[in-house]
Design an enzyme around this catalytic site. Structure first.
Site, PDB file in Angstrom:
ATOM      1  N   GLU A 151       0.824  -1.207   0.000  1.00 31.31           N
ATOM      2  CA  GLU A 151       0.000   0.000   0.000  1.00 31.31           C
ATOM      3  C   GLU A 151       0.863   1.264   0.000  1.00 31.31           C
ATOM      4  OE1 GLU A 151      -3.030   0.182  -0.581  1.00 31.31           O
ATOM      5  OE2 GLU A 151      -4.015  -1.665   0.055  1.00 31.31           O
TER       6      GLU A 151
ATOM      7  N   GLU B 275     -18.147  -6.070  -3.258  1.00 37.19           N
ATOM      8  CA  GLU B 275     -16.805  -6.632  -3.151  1.00 37.19           C
ATOM      9  C   GLU B 275     -16.758  -8.065  -3.682  1.00 37.19           C
ATOM     10  OE1 GLU B 275     -13.567  -4.891  -1.154  1.00 37.19           O
ATOM     11  OE2 GLU B 275     -14.654  -4.197  -2.924  1.00 37.19           O
TER      12      GLU B 275
ATOM     13  N   GLU C 106     -11.852   0.417 -10.166  1.00 41.51           N
ATOM     14  CA  GLU C 106     -11.499  -0.502 -11.256  1.00 41.51           C
ATOM     15  C   GLU C 106     -12.488  -0.486 -12.418  1.00 41.51           C
ATOM     16  OE1 GLU C 106      -8.995  -1.382  -7.955  1.00 41.51           O
ATOM     17  OE2 GLU C 106     -11.200  -1.240  -8.034  1.00 41.51           O
TER      18      GLU C 106
ATOM     19  N   THR D 148      -0.864   0.952 -10.778  1.00 38.55           N
ATOM     20  CA  THR D 148      -2.101   0.318 -10.315  1.00 38.55           C
ATOM     21  C   THR D 148      -2.901   1.228  -9.390  1.00 38.55           C
ATOM     22  OG1 THR D 148      -2.984  -1.814  -9.559  1.00 38.55           O
ATOM     23  CG2 THR D 148      -1.235  -0.801  -8.216  1.00 38.55           C
TER      24      THR D 148
END
Length: 503
Positions: free
Chosen positions: A123, A372, A391, A476
């Site tokens: 992260e 999720e 996404e 990303t």
């Protein structure tokens, strides 16, 4: 219900007849901009210098020092103004150089990584290191794209990135390639928590670490990240060609042998392909191609119910399987697997990407969000959380860049309207605790500003300079890196006539 067929027959036909007017795109661009600033300004006014905004209580949050085991918070938050750092290049992409300059000043004056915080290496790399590198390059190197001059800038962001990178390096000490998942920024490697680390956490360091190493002239960052990639390649199952989800650095066995394209693995595949594009590493391309073939062979077959069905009739998702046998592991897919659509586009498998996107759009139409986890066998939501993940917006933007079909502008409009309707809160945008009840949770993660808003803005800002170029890729976490000119010329892979823009 066959969502790909329904979506592609109704919406595609509709959008070919009703084109998306430029004025409508421009209006939505400004609305997305307002959405971003509603979140960003509230963060700066109510949360900064803490890491995140609580959009209900209108205050900030940092690490949970009272409960070190709360890794949902402590893996990400470390008392380093995450919300500000993660938003830097979004400000630049929106052309707001005044706020970008002010934000840079805030970072330089207030941010320190000398913190008693135990954070996840993955992260911190994608959210902090990637953003600092991107913002530094915007100021120092990319003047032909971003019209910004900070006269007194003296590479302070690069120095911060270097300092952070050095503090992450202890994660690699004592390992044979696989880094420990967490480090204490002040004291180094942390043994307080599980030794289990996900594949994405190991395989999603190469872009940021390699770029940092080249900018500061220290090969160690590239060496450790490359060693991690090599070790993952060794750990794949030779028979199936697949890799598992969670590896134990202490026992050196797979804690979770599930193989998929979603959470825990997703960005590893992405970084293999982008490492080739950015740095020209042929080995990474070869490895990616091998994985891609194995994914198609073992994961797609469970969504093909009848070999006689046409491609349009087949549901297009990728099932989770056992890495050693290729047999079905469970019946759910997760929202993070939507990121694989962008990988498919970049790989040149555009038709498959279009059909894959249609499946997720069907889910969005059903829930006005992506849960999720979704059980494709029972056709119902399995884990109802929606934390404003980017996404699906990213996939929609990239497909528009690849096809220029107005359908994807309609999809983007639907995403925007859903977020405005169900996620807007008193002081920002809130996570949905449940896509079923639409009950909100008092948290706005930094990726909403760094990615979700960024991709929607670029989708509607048709004339944005980045949409006219073909020499940038996104990390990303949605941060910009520029493709080396030599690599681009050698590979000739970013021909805008083929791709229609950046990826």
């Amino acid at each position: 219900m066959n969502w790909p067929k329904l979506v592609l027959t109704s919406c595609f036909l509709c959008c070919t007849a009703i084109y998306f007017p430029p004025k409508r795109s421009s209006k939505l661009m400004n609305q997305v901009r307002e959405m971003f600033y509603f979140g960003y300004n509230n963060y700066m006014n109510h949360a900064f210098p803490l890491d995140e905004l609580n959009p209900h209580d209108c205050n900030g949050r940092g690490p949970d020092y009272d409960n070190p085991d709360n890794i949902n918070i402590n893996d990400v938050l470390g008392n380093f103004s995450l919300g500000l750092i993660d938003s830097l290049d979004t400000l630049a992409i929106m052309g707001d150089m005044d706020n970008f300059t002010r934000a840079i000043s805030h970072v330089i004056k207030t941010v320190s990584f000398d913190q008693e915080s135990t954070v996840q290496v993955f992260e911190s790399t994608i959210r902090l290191l990637g953003s600092l590198l991107s913002a530094h390059l915007i100021i120092a190197e990319w003047k032909d794209v971003f019209n910004v001059t900070i006269k007194e800038y003296d590479n302070e962001l690069l120095s911060l990135a270097h300092d952070l990178g050095v503090r992450l390096l202890p994660a690699f000490e004592g390992s044979d390639g696989i880094p420990f998942p967490r480090v204490n920024l002040k004291h180094g490697k942390s043994d307080l928590f599980s030794h289990s680390t996900c594949t994405a956490g190991v395989g999603t360091l190469i872009l940021e670490f390699k770029m940092l190493g080249r900018l500061v002239g220290d090969p160690m960052f590239e060496i450790v990240a490359k060693r991690a990639m090599d070790k993952l390649w060794e750990l794949r199952d030779v028979k199936t060609g697949l890799i598992g989800n969670v590896f134990n650095t202490k026992t050196e066995v797979w804690d979770d042998p599930m193989s998929g394209i979603g959470a825990g693995i997703d960005s590893y595949y992405e970084y293999l392909l982008k490492s080739f594009i950015l740095f020209g590493d042929e080995e990474d391309l070869s490895r990616f191609s091998t994985y891609y073939d194995s994914i198609i062979k073992h994961m797609r077959k469970f969504s093909i119910q009848d070999d006689n069905m046409s491609e349009l009739d087949k549901p297009h998702y990728f099932a989770n399987v056992n890495m050693k046998t290729g047999k079905l592991h469970n019946f759910w897919i997760d929202s993070l697997s939507a990121a694989f659509i962008g990988v498919q586009i970049l790989h040149g498998d555009l038709e498959a990407a279009i059909l894959h996107h249609a499946f997720f759009y069907g889910l969005w139409l059903k829930y006005d969000a992506l849960p999720e986890r979704y059980n494709w066998h029972l056709k119902k939501c399995e884990y109802a959380l929606y934390p404003l993940r980017p996404e699906f917006a990213e996939a929609t933007y990239l497909l528009y860049q690849a096809t220029h079909h107005p359908f994807y502008l309609h999809v983007g409009e639907k995403i925007y309207n859903s977020i405005q309707t169900y996620n807007k809160a008193k002081c920002g945008y809130a996570t949905l605790n449940s896509v079923l009840s639409k009950k909100q949770e008092d948290r706005m993660e930094s990726f909403f500003l760094s990615e979700t808003c960024k991709y929607l803005y670029l989708l509607f800002d048709i004339d944005n300079p980045l949409n006219k170029r073909s020499d940038f890729i996104f990390t990303t976490e949605g941060h910009l890196l520029r493709v080396n000119g030599f690599v681009r010329e050698k590979m000739n892979i970013f021909d805008s006539r083929k791709t229609g823009g950046i990826f």
